[in-house]
Scaffold this motif. Structure first.
Motif, PDB file in Angstrom:
ATOM      1  N   GLY A 106       0.818  -1.214   0.136  1.00 42.94           N
ATOM      2  CA  GLY A 106       0.065  -0.097   0.014  1.00 42.94           C
ATOM      3  C   GLY A 106       1.006   1.247   0.016  1.00 42.94           C
ATOM      4  O   GLY A 106       0.193   2.170   0.061  1.00 42.94           O
ATOM      5  N   LEU A 107       2.317   1.132  -0.300  1.00 44.79           N
ATOM      6  CA  LEU A 107       2.881   2.419  -0.374  1.00 44.79           C
ATOM      7  C   LEU A 107       2.879   2.897  -1.846  1.00 44.79           C
ATOM      8  O   LEU A 107       3.080   3.932  -1.847  1.00 44.79           O
ATOM      9  CB  LEU A 107       4.466   2.092  -0.158  1.00 44.79           C
ATOM     10  N   GLU A 155      -6.353   7.163  -0.022  1.00 46.27           N
ATOM     11  CA  GLU A 155      -4.992   7.290   0.762  1.00 46.27           C
ATOM     12  C   GLU A 155      -5.541   7.202   2.174  1.00 46.27           C
ATOM     13  O   GLU A 155      -4.797   6.462   2.874  1.00 46.27           O
ATOM     14  CB  GLU A 155      -4.389   8.916   0.690  1.00 46.27           C
ATOM     15  N   ARG A 156      -6.536   7.667   2.754  1.00 48.90           N
ATOM     16  CA  ARG A 156      -6.887   7.175   3.959  1.00 48.90           C
ATOM     17  C   ARG A 156      -7.187   5.781   4.330  1.00 48.90           C
ATOM     18  O   ARG A 156      -6.631   5.193   5.270  1.00 48.90           O
ATOM     19  CB  ARG A 156      -8.222   7.953   4.409  1.00 48.90           C
ATOM     20  N   THR A 157      -7.641   5.020   3.258  1.00 48.21           N
ATOM     21  CA  THR A 157      -7.966   3.613   3.425  1.00 48.21           C
ATOM     22  C   THR A 157      -6.601   2.914   3.409  1.00 48.21           C
ATOM     23  O   THR A 157      -6.322   1.996   4.226  1.00 48.21           O
ATOM     24  CB  THR A 157      -8.920   3.185   2.141  1.00 48.21           C
ATOM     25  N   LEU A 158      -5.790   3.258   2.470  1.00 46.64           N
ATOM     26  CA  LEU A 158      -4.408   2.681   2.402  1.00 46.64           C
ATOM     27  C   LEU A 158      -3.794   2.865   3.800  1.00 46.64           C
ATOM     28  O   LEU A 158      -2.794   1.984   3.976  1.00 46.64           O
ATOM     29  CB  LEU A 158      -3.553   3.254   1.294  1.00 46.64           C
ATOM     30  N   THR A 159      -3.712   4.095   4.127  1.00 50.68           N
ATOM     31  CA  THR A 159      -3.002   4.288   5.575  1.00 50.68           C
ATOM     32  C   THR A 159      -3.624   3.272   6.332  1.00 50.68           C
ATOM     33  O   THR A 159      -2.641   2.780   7.453  1.00 50.68           O
ATOM     34  CB  THR A 159      -3.352   5.774   5.907  1.00 50.68           C
ATOM     35  N   GLN A 160      -4.829   3.150   6.639  1.00 52.12           N
ATOM     36  CA  GLN A 160      -5.475   2.129   7.596  1.00 52.12           C
ATOM     37  C   GLN A 160      -4.747   0.778   7.437  1.00 52.12           C
ATOM     38  O   GLN A 160      -4.707  -0.002   8.288  1.00 52.12           O
ATOM     39  CB  GLN A 160      -6.657   2.253   7.715  1.00 52.12           C
ATOM     40  N   ARG A 200      -1.971  -0.118   5.950  1.00 54.45           N
ATOM     41  CA  ARG A 200      -0.578  -0.052   6.282  1.00 54.45           C
ATOM     42  C   ARG A 200      -0.649  -0.422   7.833  1.00 54.45           C
ATOM     43  O   ARG A 200       0.427  -1.053   8.291  1.00 54.45           O
ATOM     44  CB  ARG A 200       0.175   1.023   5.636  1.00 54.45           C
ATOM     45  N   ARG A 201      -1.179   0.651   8.387  1.00 53.84           N
ATOM     46  CA  ARG A 201      -1.050   0.776   9.849  1.00 53.84           C
ATOM     47  C   ARG A 201      -1.457  -0.734  10.583  1.00 53.84           C
ATOM     48  O   ARG A 201      -0.605  -1.048  11.553  1.00 53.84           O
ATOM     49  CB  ARG A 201      -1.915   1.762  10.455  1.00 53.84           C
ATOM     50  N   ASN A 202      -2.503  -1.287  10.140  1.00 56.63           N
ATOM     51  CA  ASN A 202      -3.151  -2.435  10.847  1.00 56.63           C
ATOM     52  C   ASN A 202      -2.756  -3.863  10.191  1.00 56.63           C
ATOM     53  O   ASN A 202      -2.850  -4.900  10.938  1.00 56.63           O
ATOM     54  CB  ASN A 202      -4.583  -2.306  10.790  1.00 56.63           C
ATOM     55  N   SER A 235      -1.419   0.976  17.533  1.00 52.42           N
ATOM     56  CA  SER A 235      -2.059  -0.248  16.863  1.00 52.42           C
ATOM     57  C   SER A 235      -3.238  -0.698  17.605  1.00 52.42           C
ATOM     58  O   SER A 235      -3.284  -0.400  18.901  1.00 52.42           O
ATOM     59  CB  SER A 235      -0.863  -1.330  17.153  1.00 52.42           C
TER      60      SER A 235
END
Length: 247
Positions: free
Chosen positions: A69-70, A90-95, A97-99, A127
């Protein structure tokens, strides 16, 4: 029936984590278009350990960045457990990557002013269901060095802290881009043993980029890339332990 509800003698279903179809990535640099990936189809399963082999410029890092997701493909589709990532904002991809994803790079990217424990806590603090930093460091045999600063650690120890940081969120995916590239052979073996243990004990899908063909025997599956395409794939009947590989 077993305690988990599966029929005795019938192996459990293995979930498909990633499903990619027709992935293509084109970078526009001035008047020149550089095709980094073209027509890549693949599936990655839960608990697999996969090695991506290829020379520099073969598309390995581009593929890894899209999986994590980068980056996003120019065309094609990527699904994560049935969820279409190519339509994500981008918000979805950030989530995502984070989770869901842990990253390990050739450079350790530790914060010099924080101890090993504090570097890992940076991830556990944001997390949703993390390990304790101490438990993550124990997974990579760094519990005895958790209160040391990066400057007090060897390169291999710093990389193991970076791996602990990546797995502390308990991701289903661990993406490793040349994790031993800056290390000597013996230190690299120690780092790969840590990745192997996480893959085996946590059931994490682990994908490792390398140009070192000797690492292929540690994998369930090896994908060979050239000019942005998967030109060959082979499976190992049995994974060899890292310490038995020829270097």
């Amino acid at each position: 029936m077993t305690d988990h509800g599966s029929v005795i003698g019938v192996p459990p279903l293995i979930m498909t984590i990633f499903e990619a179809r027709g992935l293509r990535k084109v970078y526009h640099t001035g008047e020149l278009d550089v095709v980094a990936l073209q027509k890549v189809d693949l599936d990655f399963k839960q608990g697999e350990l996969v090695v991506l082999l290829g020379a520099s410029g073969s598309g390995k890092s581009t593929l890894l960045n899209i999986l994590g997701g980068l980056d996003v493909p120019t065309t094609g589709q990527l699904r994560y457990k049935g969820w279409d990532l190519t339509d994500g904002n981008e918000r979805t991809l950030t989530q995502f990557r984070r989770n869901c994803v842990g990253f390990v790079f050739q450079l350790y990217n530790l914060i010099p002013s924080l101890t090993a424990r504090e570097n890992v806590a940076l991830i556990t603090d944001i997390s949703r269901d993390p390990m304790k930093p101490e438990d993550a460091l124990a997974m990579v045999n760094m519990e005895h060095r958790m209160d040391h600063f990066p400057s007090q650690l060897s390169g291999g120890e710093q990389q193991r802290v970076a791996i602990a940081r990546a797995i502390a969120k308990k991701p289903e995916v661990l993406l490793c881009d040349e994790p031993t590239g800056a290390l000597d052979v013996n230190t690299g073996i120690t780092v790969l043993e840590a990745v192997e243990r996480i893959n085996r004990e946590l059931g994490t899908l682990a994908v490792i980029i390398t140009h070192n063909a000797d690492m292929a025997d540690m994998a369930d599956r090896v994908l060979h890339l050239k000019d942005g395409q998967i030109i060959k794939e082979h499976r190992n009947d049995e994974r060899k332990p890292v310490t038995s590989l020829k270097w």
